[in-house]
Design an enzyme around this catalytic site. Sequence first.
Site, PDB file in Angstrom:
ATOM      1  N   GLY A 139      82.685  40.555  36.537  1.00  0.00           N
ATOM      2  CA  GLY A 139      82.565  41.723  37.407  1.00  0.00           C
ATOM      3  C   GLY A 139      83.818  42.016  38.201  1.00  0.00           C
ATOM      4  N   THR A 140      84.956  41.542  37.721  1.00  0.00           N
ATOM      5  CA  THR A 140      86.211  41.704  38.448  1.00  0.00           C
ATOM      6  C   THR A 140      86.584  43.167  38.623  1.00  0.00           C
ATOM      7  OG1 THR A 140      86.871  39.813  37.064  1.00  0.00           O
ATOM      8  CG2 THR A 140      88.501  40.657  38.650  1.00  0.00           C
ATOM      9  N   LYS A 196      85.484  37.834  33.260  1.00  0.00           N
ATOM     10  CA  LYS A 196      84.338  38.622  32.791  1.00  0.00           C
ATOM     11  C   LYS A 196      83.094  38.441  33.661  1.00  0.00           C
ATOM     12  CE  LYS A 196      84.804  41.005  30.030  1.00  0.00           C
ATOM     13  NZ  LYS A 196      85.394  42.382  30.153  1.00  0.00           N
ATOM     14  N   SER A 209      79.891  37.634  27.478  1.00  0.00           N
ATOM     15  CA  SER A 209      80.914  38.631  27.760  1.00  0.00           C
ATOM     16  C   SER A 209      82.305  38.091  27.474  1.00  0.00           C
ATOM     17  CB  SER A 209      80.810  39.075  29.220  1.00  0.00           C
ATOM     18  OG  SER A 209      81.699  40.136  29.487  1.00  0.00           O
ATOM     19  N   MET A 243      82.459  54.191  34.978  1.00  0.00           N
ATOM     20  CA  MET A 243      83.662  53.379  34.815  1.00  0.00           C
ATOM     21  C   MET A 243      84.018  53.185  33.347  1.00  0.00           C
ATOM     22  SD  MET A 243      83.451  50.485  37.834  1.00  0.00           S
ATOM     23  CE  MET A 243      84.923  49.701  37.185  1.00  0.00           C
ATOM     24  N   HIS A 266      91.917  34.862  38.596  1.00  0.00           N
ATOM     25  CA  HIS A 266      90.858  34.097  37.932  1.00  0.00           C
ATOM     26  C   HIS A 266      91.026  32.603  38.200  1.00  0.00           C
ATOM     27  CE1 HIS A 266      89.162  37.501  35.999  1.00  0.00           C
ATOM     28  NE2 HIS A 266      90.041  37.634  35.040  1.00  0.00           N
TER      29      HIS A 266
END
Length: 307
Positions: free
Chosen positions: A61-62, A59, A150, A244, A120
Site C-alpha cells: 500500500g505504499t 506491495k 501481490s 489511481m 522499504h
Amino acid sequence: MAEEMSYSAAIEEAGQVMCRFPLKHVDGVPLMNLIVDRWDEIAAFTPDPSDMLIATYPKAGTTWTQEIVDLIIHEGDAEACRRAPTFVRMPFMEIVSPRPIPSGLDLLNTMDPPRVIKTHLPFKLVPKGFWENKCKVIYVARNAKDNLVSYYHFDRMNKTQPEPGPWEGYIQKFIRGELAWGSWYDHVKGFWVERERRNILYLFYEDMKENPRREVVRIMEYMGRALPDDVIDRIVELTSFQVMKENPMTNYTTLPKSVLDQSVSRFMRKGEVGNWASHFSPSQSREFDEDYEHQMGGAGIPFRTQL
C-alpha cells in the site's frame, strides 16, 4: 516538471541495459546489489526534522499512502499532485538504478525540506537520522498472504528484481525471507514493536480498504493538518483504487517496459483483501498458516485476511 522530464529521459536511456539485479546482504537483509554497493551513503542519510517517511514492506500500500499524503499536503488539489509521477514527487530513498537514472538520494538532494520519503527498509536498517531528528513516520502493513500474492505478481513484471520462479517456490522464498527487502515477518514486527516509542503511525492495509475515510483522517491528524469534510471526501475519491489505476502519475505507466512490463501484470493489479484465496491451494494455505503461527506467535499484530 523539468526534473520529471530529465528523470524519464534517463530511464529511457538506461532501459536498454536494464537487467534483473542479484541480491546481496546488509545485516542479513537481501537487497539489490546496486543498493548494497552504495550502502554507506544510504545509511548516512540525514533527513531534516520536517521530512516524513512512508515505510512499508514491498506491495503493502505504499503508493496509495503516498498519494493520500500528497493530497493532504496540497489540500485535495488533484492538479498539484499530477505535477510528476509518484517516484519523482516522493523519492524512494534507498533505490539505486543504473546510470544515468538518478538514485533516490540523488533526487532527495535536489529537493528542499519538507520532503516525503519512501522506504522499504526494515526498521533496523532505516538511517538513524530519522529517529534522532524525530521525523514523522507512517508505516503500512498488509496481511502476509495478500502481500505475498501481490509481491509475486510484481516480481513477474519488475525487470530489476530476481526472477520469481514458480508460485510454489515463491511461497517458500517468502517464508524464508529470501526476497528483496527480506523477511515480511521481521519487517512488520520491527516497526510494530517500536511504534509507540518512535511515534510511528502504524496503519493496516485492510483497515484502509474497509474504511478509507477513517484512515485518511487518521493520517491527516497525524500530520497535524485539518481539512474541511468536502476536501477529505475528495481525497478519498482521488485515492480510490480505480481512480489511481487510471492515473498515469500513480500507476507507474510512465516507466518503460524494460523496467516494469505491465503486459505481464499491472503495477496496480487488484487492490483487494482476500485475493490470496484464488492463489493458495488448500494444502499450501494450511502449511503457510502453520509456519505463520510459528513466526508470528506472540507478536499480537491484528492482521485480517478477509473483510
